[in-house]
Design a protein around this motif. Sequence first.
Motif, short mmCIF file in Angstrom:
data_model
loop_
_atom_site.label_atom_id
_atom_site.label_comp_id
_atom_site.label_asym_id
_atom_site.label_seq_id
_atom_site.Cartn_x
_atom_site.Cartn_y
_atom_site.Cartn_z
N UNK A 124 0.84 -1.21 0.00
CA UNK A 124 0.00 0.00 0.00
C UNK A 124 0.86 1.25 0.00
N UNK A 125 1.95 1.23 0.78
CA UNK A 125 2.84 2.39 0.82
C UNK A 125 3.57 2.56 -0.50
N UNK A 126 3.99 1.46 -1.08
CA UNK A 126 4.70 1.54 -2.36
C UNK A 126 3.78 2.10 -3.43
N UNK B 104 3.37 5.91 -2.87
CA UNK B 104 4.53 6.66 -3.32
C UNK B 104 4.64 6.67 -4.83
N UNK B 105 4.28 5.58 -5.45
CA UNK B 105 4.34 5.48 -6.90
C UNK B 105 3.38 6.48 -7.56
N UNK B 106 2.23 6.72 -6.92
CA UNK B 106 1.22 7.60 -7.49
C UNK B 106 1.48 9.08 -7.19
N UNK B 107 2.40 9.37 -6.27
CA UNK B 107 2.68 10.75 -5.92
C UNK B 107 3.41 11.44 -7.07
#
Length: 69
Positions: A56-58, A61-64
């Motif tokens: 979920x964190x990855x 961050x990928x979508x930021x």
Amino acid sequence: MTNLKVHTPAPADLEGDLASLRGDCARMAPHWTAPVRIAALPVSPSLIHGVTVPSRSARLLDEMSDYGD
């Protein structure tokens, strides 16, 4: 009856002026000490292992957005 609230600005200076504030800070400065700075040494990438990132964190961050976007 309507209760009208009037917002007045707070007084700009309650106890003195900028010069007195600077004087207070100058008197207090010797009481505040900065910790000794410890220089961190670079770590070889081969020594960095065992780091896991929840999916979920990855994804978050990928979508930021990057600053370069």
